[in-house]
Structures are given as C-alpha cells and as structure tokens.
Design an enzyme around this catalytic site. Structure first.
Site, PDB file in Angstrom:
ATOM      1  N   ASP A  83      44.256  50.076  48.809  1.00 31.43           N
ATOM      2  CA  ASP A  83      44.545  51.142  47.833  1.00 31.43           C
ATOM      3  C   ASP A  83      43.391  52.132  47.669  1.00 31.43           C
ATOM      4  OD1 ASP A  83      43.210  48.885  46.749  1.00 31.43           O
ATOM      5  OD2 ASP A  83      43.821  49.399  44.713  1.00 31.43           O
ATOM      6  N   GLU A 141      43.929  46.539  44.736  1.00 31.58           N
ATOM      7  CA  GLU A 141      42.732  45.816  44.282  1.00 31.58           C
ATOM      8  C   GLU A 141      42.133  46.488  43.062  1.00 31.58           C
ATOM      9  OE1 GLU A 141      38.814  44.880  43.403  1.00 31.58           O
ATOM     10  OE2 GLU A 141      39.251  46.783  44.367  1.00 31.58           O
ATOM     11  N   GLU A 142      42.310  47.812  42.965  1.00 32.72           N
ATOM     12  CA  GLU A 142      41.582  48.592  41.960  1.00 32.72           C
ATOM     13  C   GLU A 142      42.200  48.533  40.566  1.00 32.72           C
ATOM     14  OE1 GLU A 142      38.785  49.983  42.482  1.00 32.72           O
ATOM     15  OE2 GLU A 142      38.620  50.521  44.600  1.00 32.72           O
ATOM     16  N   ARG A 180      26.148  35.709  50.778  1.00 31.34           N
ATOM     17  CA  ARG A 180      25.561  34.932  49.696  1.00 31.34           C
ATOM     18  C   ARG A 180      26.479  33.789  49.288  1.00 31.34           C
ATOM     19  NH1 ARG A 180      21.784  35.692  45.645  1.00 31.34           N
ATOM     20  NH2 ARG A 180      22.156  34.394  43.820  1.00 31.34           N
ATOM     21  N   HIS A 366      33.235  54.903  44.422  1.00 31.21           N
ATOM     22  CA  HIS A 366      34.013  55.568  43.363  1.00 31.21           C
ATOM     23  C   HIS A 366      33.455  56.962  43.029  1.00 31.21           C
ATOM     24  CE1 HIS A 366      36.040  51.614  41.787  1.00 31.21           C
ATOM     25  NE2 HIS A 366      35.799  51.575  43.076  1.00 31.21           N
TER      26      HIS A 366
HETATM   27 NI    NI Z   1      36.517  48.316  46.566  1.00 31.97          NI
END
Ligand code: NI
Length: 393
Positions: A83, A141-142, A180, A366
């Site tokens: 997205d 996802e956002e 990580r 963003h």
């Molecule tokens: Ni992202």
C-alpha cells in the site's frame, strides 16, 4: 543435496531489470490501504506469468502465491506490503505518482517488486526445491487494523513454519543490511482525550471553566509518565499530536480534543501507561472543575524477532554478502503489522539499506520527497533468495 545461491546466480542477474521496471510501475500507480485493486491485479498477473505458482486472493486486494517444491520440507512465508500513503509526491521522477494525493512514500513499491523477483527466481528452481515458499503480498500495512491480521484470519499462515520480511530503509546506507534478534519495532497505540470545561466570554474567565488552560496542563503533565513513571531502561514514547479547540479570539471554548500516540515494547507497559495517563487527566480536570473522556486503543503488536530464526537468517546473509554488509540493527519506535504473523510462528524482520546521500536520497519515510536507491532492490532480492534457500535446507 540442497541448492545454494550459486544455483540462482544467473537468474538473480536476469531479474534485476524487471524488478526495477515493476517497482517504477507500482511507484507511478500508488493505491491507498485497502484500495490496492490495480496493484494486486498487477501482482496476480505477473505471478501467473511465472507459471509455477498456486495463486489465491484471500481478501479483495491481497495475493498469496505458493511455490511447492518436489520434495517435502519446511514451509517458509515471505511477506511484502503493497500500500501507499495519502501524500502528494514532490519528487521530480519520470515515474512519479500519477494518482493525485497518493504516493509510495515508504518503499512498499520496492517491497512488492522485490518479492515478485524472488518468486520468479525461486520458480526457476522449483524442481530442486524442498518444502514450500509462500509469498504473502499483503494489503494495508499503513492503516490500522492492518492487512496482516486479515490475512492471518483468512488462514494464509496455516502450515507455515516461519516467516520473514524486509523493509527498505532510507536512514540506512544502500549496501548495508540490519538484522536484530529480539525487540525491533514498537507497538504503536493511539489515545483520544476530550477535556470538557464550560465555555463563555473571554473577558469573563471567572464565569467559565477554561478547557484550553486545563488541557495545556494535561499535555505538560502527560510528559511525566515517560520521564518519571516508567523505568528509564524501558523505551516508551508518548506524544500528543493533535490539539483542537476554539473558534474566536474572544470566546473561551467549551472543550478541547486531543489525539496522540504511545510507543512501547513490553506488554505490561501497554496496560500501565494508559492507567497512569488517565490518573493524570482525571486529577487535573477534577482539580479545575472540568470533566474528561479518555480512550486508549491498542495498535499493532511490537515486532519481536525470534532469536533462533534471526541467527539463521543472519548466518545466511553473512555467507552471501559478507560480515561488513550485515550489521546489528537498532530498534525503532515505529510500528509494523508484520508482528501479526509473529504471533503464530517464529519470524524475523530486517532492514535493507536504501538511502544514498550522493544521489540525494536523504528524505525520511513518509516524506513527500522520499525515495529509495534502486541499487537496494537486487540486494533485497538476493537477501530473500539466500535466506529462503538456507532455511529450506
Ligand atoms: Ni512501511
């Protein structure tokens, strides 16, 4: 005998040009969360052209592809999000967004293109493949509640043994990969506070209950939760990000609306922090004769990378890229709904560097001028392919 990255070398080189082309097509045609119709159709058609995959559409704008090897073995899921964001692109690119007000400003165009490349390369190795690779092309996802949770509910993780995902990362120089174990990305929670006073004439404050003056104290005192009430060794962010009130210079408004976010890793803090916040809001409003409403919503769970799986992923990446490329990742307070998959099976999420100051690729995720260095795309494809071959033995 397992297959190794050397078996994929020729295909990896051949697919790079296509991955760049796919990424540019997606970048030019971004779609918002839960509205990825053309994107998912493009992904579906492209996957179908590889000829070896079992395809399904578990939700209206997602695609799942299964590559089932000739011999039995583990099932690895690889996820890419698809997205874009409600941002007007300010990049002067020949493939800049043609959808006004919508932009791939987080690199998900690259994630989707890379995973298509991985699916193509591994499709070419199907005859030698053990187990299954399941490609999750995830929507939304956002935007909470996010597409990952929907895909989980639709059963896409049934039979999966482990899951991996990548984020292209502009703060990290292209050519580097960050891995990580343990806490990697925070739980992004949201709160809503309304302070209700008593409106009136600004010249007669004594006849009002000034919601702005009270709310300002609430904002200031909320900072004590992180600085004075939480163990300094436990990372927590508390930010008030919206403060709405008032209509005129001579009117004391009746109420103030505030919105903000809390970011943390430990599950117990996600209960403790809102309790402490509400105690402050209650105390201050009561002291001044106002009332309040307080609402706290849990967002995505934190991304906690499985120790053992992360170790195996790291080993595969070091073998492919060398120890100088693969570096220890720093946790961030950003959120990711990849965590939904990690509730079910061991998973690990890692960053592929996509920033490059020399090319002017310096803007944060963003941002209206966000971009990724396309040299990161073949690195991401190679990373996924090498990890997949390693994990499937
Ligand atoms: Ni992202």
């Amino acid at each position: 005998m397992g297959i190794t990255i050397a078996d994929a070398e020729q295909m990896l080189q051949q697919v790079t040009e296509e991955v760049v082309r796919w990424r540019r097509h997606l970048h030019q045609n971004p779609e918002l969360s839960f509205q990825e119709q053309q994107t998912s159709q493009f992904v579906y058609e492209t996957l179908r052209s590889f000829g070896e995959l079992e395809l399904s559409r578990p939700t209206p704008t997602s695609v799942v592809a299964r590559l089932i090897g000739r011999q039995p073995g583990p099932v690895l899921a690889i996820r890419a999000d698809m997205d874009a964001l409600p941002i007007t692109e300010e990049n002067d690119l020949e493939f800049a967004s043609t959808n006004p007000g919508v932009m791939h400003a987080c690199g998900h165009d690259g994630h989707t293109a890379m995973l298509l490349g991985v699916a193509k390369v591994l499709s070419g190795l199907k005859d030698k493949l053990r187990g299954e690779v399941r490609f999750l092309f995830q929507h939304a996802e956002e935007l909470f509640p996010g597409g990952a949770q929907e895909l989980v509910k639709a059963g896409v993780m049934d039979g999966v043994d482990c899951v991996i995902g990548i984020h292209l990362w502009s703060p990290l120089q292209v050519g580097r990969i960050q891995v990580r174990a343990g806490a990697f990305m925070a739980a992004p929670d949201v709160f809503y506070i309304t302070i209700k006073g008593k409106g009136g004439h600004a010249a007669q404050p004594h006849l009002t209950v000034d919601s702005i003056a009270i709310a300002a104290q609430v904002v200031t005192n909320l900072q004590h939760v992180v600085s004075r009430n939480v163990d300094p060794l436990d990372p927590v962010v508390l930010s008030v990000t919206q403060f709405h009130s008032g209509t005129a210079h001579n009117v004391i408004p009746e109420s103030v609306e505030m919105v903000g976010t809390v970011r943390s890793f430990k599950p117990e803090l996600r209960d403790e922090v809102p309790e402490k916040m509400e105690r402050i809001v209650k105390g201050i409003t009561e002291a001044h004769g106002a009332s309040y409403e307080f609402r706290y919503e849990h967002g995505y769970r934190p991304v906690i990378n499985d120790e053992q799986l992360t170790g195996r992923v790291r080993a595969a990446l070091v073998e492919t890229f060398g120890p100088d490329v693969v570096v220890e990742g720093d946790p961030t307070m950003g959120g990711e709904d990849f965590s939904a998959y990690q509730q079910l099976v061991p998973g690990t999420f890692f960053y592929v560097g996509a920033g490059n100051a020399e090319k002017g690729i310096i803007y944060p995720h963003h941002h209206p001028r966000f971009n990724v260095d396309e040299d990161a795309l073949p690195i991401g494809v190679r990373a996924f392919v090498s990890v997949a071959l390693h994990l499937l033995g």
